[in-house]
Design a protein around this motif. Structure first.
Motif, short mmCIF file in Angstrom:
data_model
loop_
_atom_site.label_atom_id
_atom_site.label_comp_id
_atom_site.label_asym_id
_atom_site.label_seq_id
_atom_site.Cartn_x
_atom_site.Cartn_y
_atom_site.Cartn_z
N LEU A 80 -10.06 -3.83 1.83
CA LEU A 80 -9.59 -2.97 0.73
C LEU A 80 -8.33 -2.21 1.13
O LEU A 80 -7.41 -2.05 0.33
CB LEU A 80 -10.69 -2.00 0.30
CG LEU A 80 -11.79 -2.59 -0.58
CD1 LEU A 80 -12.92 -1.59 -0.79
CD2 LEU A 80 -11.24 -3.04 -1.93
N GLU A 81 -8.28 -1.73 2.39
CA GLU A 81 -7.10 -1.00 2.84
C GLU A 81 -5.86 -1.89 2.86
O GLU A 81 -4.79 -1.51 2.41
CB GLU A 81 -7.34 -0.44 4.25
CG GLU A 81 -8.08 0.89 4.22
CD GLU A 81 -8.64 1.28 5.59
OE1 GLU A 81 -8.15 0.75 6.62
OE2 GLU A 81 -9.59 2.10 5.62
N ASN A 134 -5.49 -4.58 1.14
CA ASN A 134 -5.20 -4.89 -0.26
C ASN A 134 -4.36 -3.78 -0.90
O ASN A 134 -3.42 -4.05 -1.65
CB ASN A 134 -6.51 -5.06 -1.04
CG ASN A 134 -6.28 -5.42 -2.48
OD1 ASN A 134 -5.95 -6.56 -2.79
ND2 ASN A 134 -6.41 -4.45 -3.37
N GLU A 135 -4.71 -2.55 -0.57
CA GLU A 135 -4.02 -1.39 -1.14
C GLU A 135 -2.55 -1.36 -0.70
O GLU A 135 -1.65 -1.07 -1.50
CB GLU A 135 -4.75 -0.10 -0.69
CG GLU A 135 -4.26 1.17 -1.33
CD GLU A 135 -4.36 1.15 -2.84
OE1 GLU A 135 -3.43 1.64 -3.49
OE2 GLU A 135 -5.37 0.61 -3.37
N ALA A 192 -0.70 -3.88 -2.59
CA ALA A 192 -0.61 -3.42 -3.99
C ALA A 192 0.58 -2.48 -4.17
O ALA A 192 1.29 -2.56 -5.18
CB ALA A 192 -1.91 -2.74 -4.41
N GLU A 193 0.81 -1.62 -3.17
CA GLU A 193 1.96 -0.71 -3.25
C GLU A 193 3.27 -1.49 -3.25
O GLU A 193 4.20 -1.16 -3.98
CB GLU A 193 1.92 0.31 -2.10
CG GLU A 193 0.83 1.37 -2.23
CD GLU A 193 0.86 2.11 -3.57
OE1 GLU A 193 1.95 2.33 -4.12
OE2 GLU A 193 -0.24 2.41 -4.10
N GLU A 199 -6.88 -10.54 -5.52
CA GLU A 199 -6.39 -9.57 -4.53
C GLU A 199 -4.87 -9.47 -4.66
O GLU A 199 -4.22 -10.38 -5.16
CB GLU A 199 -6.82 -10.01 -3.13
CG GLU A 199 -8.34 -9.97 -3.01
CD GLU A 199 -8.88 -10.30 -1.62
OE1 GLU A 199 -8.10 -10.27 -0.64
OE2 GLU A 199 -10.08 -10.59 -1.54
N SER A 200 -4.36 -8.35 -4.17
CA SER A 200 -2.94 -8.05 -4.39
C SER A 200 -2.01 -9.08 -3.73
O SER A 200 -0.96 -9.40 -4.27
CB SER A 200 -2.61 -6.65 -3.88
OG SER A 200 -3.03 -6.51 -2.54
N ASP A 233 -7.14 -3.03 -6.26
CA ASP A 233 -5.88 -2.66 -6.88
C ASP A 233 -4.92 -3.83 -6.70
O ASP A 233 -4.74 -4.33 -5.58
CB ASP A 233 -5.34 -1.41 -6.14
CG ASP A 233 -4.05 -0.88 -6.74
OD1 ASP A 233 -3.55 -1.48 -7.71
OD2 ASP A 233 -3.55 0.14 -6.22
#
Lengths: 218, 218
Positions: free
Chosen positions: A17-18, A20-21, A24-25, A100-101, A134
């Motif tokens: 998740l980290e 991915n985040e 995402a940014e 996923e991003s 995200d």
């Protein structure tokens, strides 16, 4: 009460998740550089996401739209969108129940964003995992159908907490289903005050209000 | 074509699946020791899994049934099942979009299996991840509703490959939906020859045939 605290892979999922985040940014920066707005449509299987996108795209002839389709194995939904003459990139998730991003970033590389106002992402049909990932979108949009029942805000509160708008689809079915509209709306209000658009994507009922919101969001 | 080969966590997921498989084998041994048959019901959100379980349990007064409910946060479905006076164990998955065998094993520890003929597991509403996680069940049962559309066998072939039976729910809606029943059935046949039961869990239509199959399965 037995809780999912036995989940062995939680630390790993956290790292996923980290990561991915972070991507995402990056995706958000890429989109902002070309003033492109990306929306992430989340709903269960058969909630009517593709039909909603078809109806929405038809009402936006003055905007340039591209679509990213997340699907497990088939190109069924992509084929439908292609008929509207908008660019479509398909992400075959091969068994993953969410996008996923990183995959979205790769998909965006196949689209000339300078020429695109809106990217609509149709996530995998699922109300849980897609909510947690995200994708770098500007808004998550919840897509729920009358025929699924009125208990979704209570069962999947995270989606309603994160979404910027909710579409209630197949509203022509309200008379035939034991769907308590007041309860559905008040359960959403308890979570967050977001607009809920009642639509029938096949007849176009209610689509104009939703598209108006979409235009103002851009 | 962009494939999900960018999935960073695939080796981890593989390990999770292997560990899950080992515990699933334990679960199967535990069930077999007490001659208990466990069924894993898989369907999207709002496909009608809980209503189907209610209708099924009512038709099995001569069997002892227990239910394991997988839900993200709420006890809504468990409360409904409890009213039928059967033991219910709730697994709150807290954001996971599927059940895993370890949680089911812990849930089974709360049930006196010597006294139970059938355990019905209602998985999290999702057609992807629950299919991949063996819970130690004797059969996976696919639950699809007419209102979700006829494209599910093409979109989620793995579920149909692994299921031992399929329930098509909300069949009273067939006249109102553009659902091609022949296509749905022939798409399933292309994957595997499994029984498909057309039911309306609210009126009880078709439930008798399904329950007959269930009795013979035991």
């Amino acid at each position: 009460m037995l809780k999912g605290v036995f989940r062995v892979e939680i630390p790993v999922i956290k790292r996923v998740l980290e990561r991915n985040e972070m991507v995402a940014e990056e995706v958000r920066r890429i989109l902002d550089d070309s003033s492109t707005v990306m929306l992430n449509f989340i709903g269960g299987p058969g909630a009517g996401k593709t039909t909603l996108l078809e109806a929405t795209i038809r009402m936006l002839p003055d905007y340039k739209v591209a679509v990213i389709e997340g699907d497990i194995t088939t190109t069924t939904d992509s084929e439908r969108i292609k008929k509207l003459n908008v660019p479509v990139v398909q992400i075959e998730t091969e068994g993953s129940c969410h996008l996923e991003s990183l995959w979205v970033k790769r998909a965006l590389e196949k689209i000339d964003l300078r020429d695109v106002d809106f990217v609509f992402v149709e996530n995998v049909g699922n109300l849980v995992c897609p909510t947690e990932f995200d994708l770098g979108e500007h808004a998550k949009i919840g897509v729920l159908s009358v025929t699924e029942g009125d208990d979704k805000p209570r069962k999947y509160p995270l989606l309603f907490r994160l979404a910027k708008a909710v579409l209630l689809t197949k509203v022509d079915m309200l008379p035939y289903f034991n769907f308590n509209e007041d309860r559905f709306l008040s359960d959403i209000r308890k979570i967050k005050d977001i607009p809920v658009f009642k639509v029938n994507s096949l007849t176009g009922d209610g689509i104009a209000n939703w598209v108006e919101w979409l235009r103002s969001f851009r």
